[in-house]
Design a protein around this motif. Structure first.
Motif, PDB file in Angstrom:
ATOM      1  N   VAL A   4       0.848  -1.203   0.000  1.00  0.00           N
ATOM      2  CA  VAL A   4       0.000   0.000   0.000  1.00  0.00           C
ATOM      3  C   VAL A   4       0.881   1.250   0.000  1.00  0.00           C
ATOM      4  O   VAL A   4       0.657   2.193  -0.771  1.00  0.00           O
ATOM      5  CB  VAL A   4      -0.953   0.001   1.225  1.00  0.00           C
ATOM      6  CG1 VAL A   4      -1.600   1.367   1.414  1.00  0.00           C
ATOM      7  CG2 VAL A   4      -2.016  -1.078   1.062  1.00  0.00           C
ATOM      8  N   GLU A   5       1.919   1.254   0.852  1.00  0.00           N
ATOM      9  CA  GLU A   5       2.818   2.412   0.935  1.00  0.00           C
ATOM     10  C   GLU A   5       3.543   2.635  -0.391  1.00  0.00           C
ATOM     11  O   GLU A   5       3.674   3.760  -0.867  1.00  0.00           O
ATOM     12  CB  GLU A   5       3.843   2.193   2.058  1.00  0.00           C
ATOM     13  CG  GLU A   5       4.779   3.369   2.214  1.00  0.00           C
ATOM     14  CD  GLU A   5       5.873   3.139   3.253  1.00  0.00           C
ATOM     15  OE1 GLU A   5       6.654   4.066   3.467  1.00  0.00           O
ATOM     16  OE2 GLU A   5       5.938   2.040   3.822  1.00  0.00           O
ATOM     17  N   TYR A   6       3.989   1.544  -1.020  1.00  0.00           N
ATOM     18  CA  TYR A   6       4.659   1.653  -2.315  1.00  0.00           C
ATOM     19  C   TYR A   6       3.742   2.347  -3.325  1.00  0.00           C
ATOM     20  O   TYR A   6       4.139   3.297  -3.993  1.00  0.00           O
ATOM     21  CB  TYR A   6       5.058   0.256  -2.835  1.00  0.00           C
ATOM     22  CG  TYR A   6       5.416   0.290  -4.302  1.00  0.00           C
ATOM     23  CD1 TYR A   6       6.677   0.697  -4.710  1.00  0.00           C
ATOM     24  CD2 TYR A   6       4.475  -0.017  -5.292  1.00  0.00           C
ATOM     25  CE1 TYR A   6       6.995   0.774  -6.063  1.00  0.00           C
ATOM     26  CE2 TYR A   6       4.783   0.063  -6.632  1.00  0.00           C
ATOM     27  CZ  TYR A   6       6.041   0.464  -7.009  1.00  0.00           C
ATOM     28  OH  TYR A   6       6.347   0.565  -8.343  1.00  0.00           O
ATOM     29  N   HIS A   7       2.497   1.858  -3.436  1.00  0.00           N
ATOM     30  CA  HIS A   7       1.562   2.433  -4.417  1.00  0.00           C
ATOM     31  C   HIS A   7       1.239   3.893  -4.097  1.00  0.00           C
ATOM     32  O   HIS A   7       1.149   4.720  -5.003  1.00  0.00           O
ATOM     33  CB  HIS A   7       0.288   1.591  -4.517  1.00  0.00           C
ATOM     34  CG  HIS A   7       0.501   0.290  -5.228  1.00  0.00           C
ATOM     35  ND1 HIS A   7       0.900   0.205  -6.544  1.00  0.00           N
ATOM     36  CD2 HIS A   7       0.405  -0.993  -4.795  1.00  0.00           C
ATOM     37  CE1 HIS A   7       1.030  -1.058  -6.903  1.00  0.00           C
ATOM     38  NE2 HIS A   7       0.739  -1.810  -5.853  1.00  0.00           N
ATOM     39  N   ALA A   8       1.105   4.201  -2.821  1.00  0.00           N
ATOM     40  CA  ALA A   8       0.779   5.579  -2.423  1.00  0.00           C
ATOM     41  C   ALA A   8       1.899   6.538  -2.806  1.00  0.00           C
ATOM     42  O   ALA A   8       1.649   7.641  -3.292  1.00  0.00           O
ATOM     43  CB  ALA A   8       0.520   5.644  -0.919  1.00  0.00           C
ATOM     44  N   LYS A   9       3.147   6.118  -2.607  1.00  0.00           N
ATOM     45  CA  LYS A   9       4.275   7.013  -2.859  1.00  0.00           C
ATOM     46  C   LYS A   9       4.671   7.065  -4.331  1.00  0.00           C
ATOM     47  O   LYS A   9       4.925   8.132  -4.873  1.00  0.00           O
ATOM     48  CB  LYS A   9       5.495   6.563  -2.042  1.00  0.00           C
ATOM     49  CG  LYS A   9       5.388   6.900  -0.577  1.00  0.00           C
ATOM     50  CD  LYS A   9       6.661   6.521   0.136  1.00  0.00           C
ATOM     51  CE  LYS A   9       6.613   6.936   1.590  1.00  0.00           C
ATOM     52  NZ  LYS A   9       7.764   6.454   2.339  1.00  0.00           N
ATOM     53  N   THR A  10       4.779   5.901  -4.961  1.00  0.00           N
ATOM     54  CA  THR A  10       5.379   5.900  -6.294  1.00  0.00           C
ATOM     55  C   THR A  10       4.395   6.182  -7.413  1.00  0.00           C
ATOM     56  O   THR A  10       4.826   6.487  -8.516  1.00  0.00           O
ATOM     57  CB  THR A  10       6.089   4.563  -6.582  1.00  0.00           C
ATOM     58  OG1 THR A  10       5.154   3.528  -6.389  1.00  0.00           O
ATOM     59  CG2 THR A  10       7.286   4.390  -5.683  1.00  0.00           C
ATOM     60  N   SER A  11       3.104   6.106  -7.150  1.00  0.00           N
ATOM     61  CA  SER A  11       2.166   6.400  -8.240  1.00  0.00           C
ATOM     62  C   SER A  11       2.352   7.843  -8.718  1.00  0.00           C
ATOM     63  O   SER A  11       2.244   8.124  -9.906  1.00  0.00           O
ATOM     64  CB  SER A  11       0.727   6.136  -7.818  1.00  0.00           C
ATOM     65  OG  SER A  11       0.383   6.942  -6.720  1.00  0.00           O
ATOM     66  N   ALA A  12       2.695   8.750  -7.808  1.00  0.00           N
ATOM     67  CA  ALA A  12       2.921  10.149  -8.185  1.00  0.00           C
ATOM     68  C   ALA A  12       4.157  10.279  -9.085  1.00  0.00           C
ATOM     69  O   ALA A  12       4.177  11.086 -10.015  1.00  0.00           O
ATOM     70  CB  ALA A  12       3.088  11.020  -6.943  1.00  0.00           C
ATOM     71  N   VAL A  13       5.173   9.462  -8.827  1.00  0.00           N
ATOM     72  CA  VAL A  13       6.390   9.499  -9.650  1.00  0.00           C
ATOM     73  C   VAL A  13       6.071   8.987 -11.062  1.00  0.00           C
ATOM     74  O   VAL A  13       6.503   9.582 -12.055  1.00  0.00           O
ATOM     75  CB  VAL A  13       7.529   8.678  -9.005  1.00  0.00           C
ATOM     76  CG1 VAL A  13       8.759   8.650  -9.904  1.00  0.00           C
ATOM     77  CG2 VAL A  13       7.889   9.255  -7.636  1.00  0.00           C
ATOM     78  N   ALA A  14       5.285   7.907 -11.126  1.00  0.00           N
ATOM     79  CA  ALA A  14       4.890   7.389 -12.439  1.00  0.00           C
ATOM     80  C   ALA A  14       4.077   8.434 -13.191  1.00  0.00           C
ATOM     81  O   ALA A  14       4.291   8.660 -14.388  1.00  0.00           O
ATOM     82  CB  ALA A  14       4.095   6.094 -12.271  1.00  0.00           C
ATOM     83  N   ASP A  15       3.165   9.113 -12.486  1.00  0.00           N
ATOM     84  CA  ASP A  15       2.365  10.174 -13.127  1.00  0.00           C
ATOM     85  C   ASP A  15       3.261  11.287 -13.655  1.00  0.00           C
ATOM     86  O   ASP A  15       3.038  11.815 -14.746  1.00  0.00           O
ATOM     87  CB  ASP A  15       1.347  10.759 -12.139  1.00  0.00           C
ATOM     88  CG  ASP A  15       0.248   9.769 -11.789  1.00  0.00           C
ATOM     89  OD1 ASP A  15       0.082   8.766 -12.523  1.00  0.00           O
ATOM     90  OD2 ASP A  15      -0.439   9.983 -10.769  1.00  0.00           O
ATOM     91  N   TYR A  16       4.293  11.638 -12.879  1.00  0.00           N
ATOM     92  CA  TYR A  16       5.232  12.683 -13.295  1.00  0.00           C
ATOM     93  C   TYR A  16       5.898  12.297 -14.624  1.00  0.00           C
ATOM     94  O   TYR A  16       5.936  13.095 -15.568  1.00  0.00           O
ATOM     95  CB  TYR A  16       6.285  12.911 -12.202  1.00  0.00           C
ATOM     96  CG  TYR A  16       7.440  13.768 -12.640  1.00  0.00           C
ATOM     97  CD1 TYR A  16       7.327  15.159 -12.717  1.00  0.00           C
ATOM     98  CD2 TYR A  16       8.658  13.201 -13.015  1.00  0.00           C
ATOM     99  CE1 TYR A  16       8.385  15.946 -13.137  1.00  0.00           C
ATOM    100  CE2 TYR A  16       9.719  13.985 -13.429  1.00  0.00           C
ATOM    101  CZ  TYR A  16       9.581  15.354 -13.493  1.00  0.00           C
ATOM    102  OH  TYR A  16      10.622  16.135 -13.921  1.00  0.00           O
TER     103      TYR A  16
END
Length: 195
Positions: free
Chosen positions: A148-160
């Motif tokens: 859950v923490e991985y998805h919460a943090k890195t989804s923003a990086v993927a969006d970037y």
């Protein structure tokens, strides 16, 4: 110089695939964890600064980590490129990395995101926990919290990186060779485009 970021939640196979990609493409593996440990062991100015934060239980500030990455890039001028593992984890880190790479007249060519179902990740990590000695791989509750923490943090990086058309999702389930072939296809396409 060809630079890529390999993304994936815990248990997605990043470690295995990183090794294979480094061998095939002659890339230098840049793991922020390894860099931190090396700088601290070498008692460099940045390493000592990072250690002072870690000793207080604080996260190492982005500018210190970026400084270490800059040193690693400068220490490997002959590298064909770099595989970033575990970094960037936030949009601010992604922006700082892009700025640093731009100063070095290079950029991230592709972000490869290994996609694995949560149930498969849980199964893999609990299996790994039986032999790895890692306590965070033995509790299903902790494993699910990490995902859950991985998805919460890195989804923003993927969006970037998506705004620059640099993200490719790769199915991270199947044999190691099938996944490796899928990663290589994306890398080869991006390398062709870069020529």
């Amino acid at each position: 110089m060809f630079n890529l970021i390999l993304f994936g939640p815990p248990g997605s196979g990043k470690g295995t695939q990183s090794e294979n990609l480094i061998k095939k493409y002659g890339l230098k593996h840049l793991s922020t964890g390894d860099i931190l440990r090396s700088e601290i062991a070498g008692q460099t100015a940045l390493g000592l600064e990072a250690k002072s934060f870690m000793d207080k239980g604080q996260l190492v500030p982005d500018e210190v980590v970026i400084g270490m990455i800059s040193s690693a890039l400068e220490a490997n001028p002959e590298a064909a490129g770099f595989l970033f593992d575990g970094f960037p984890r936030t949009t601010a880190q992604a922006e700082a990395l892009d700025k640093l790479l731009s100063l070095k007249k290079t950029e991230i060519a592709v972000v490869l995101a290994l996609e694995v179902s949560e149930e498969e990740l849980v199964k893999r990590l609990l299996n790994r926990g039986k032999t790895s000695g890692r306590s965070d791989d033995t509790s299903e509750e902790i494993v699910r919290a990490r995902i859950v923490e991985y998805h919460a943090k890195t989804s923003a990086v993927a969006d970037y990186y998506r705004q620059f058309d640099k993200v490719e999702s790769i199915k991270g389930e199947g044999s190691v060779d099938e996944i490796f072939d899928a990663l290589c296809k994306q890398i080869d396409v991006r390398m062709e485009e870069a020529i």
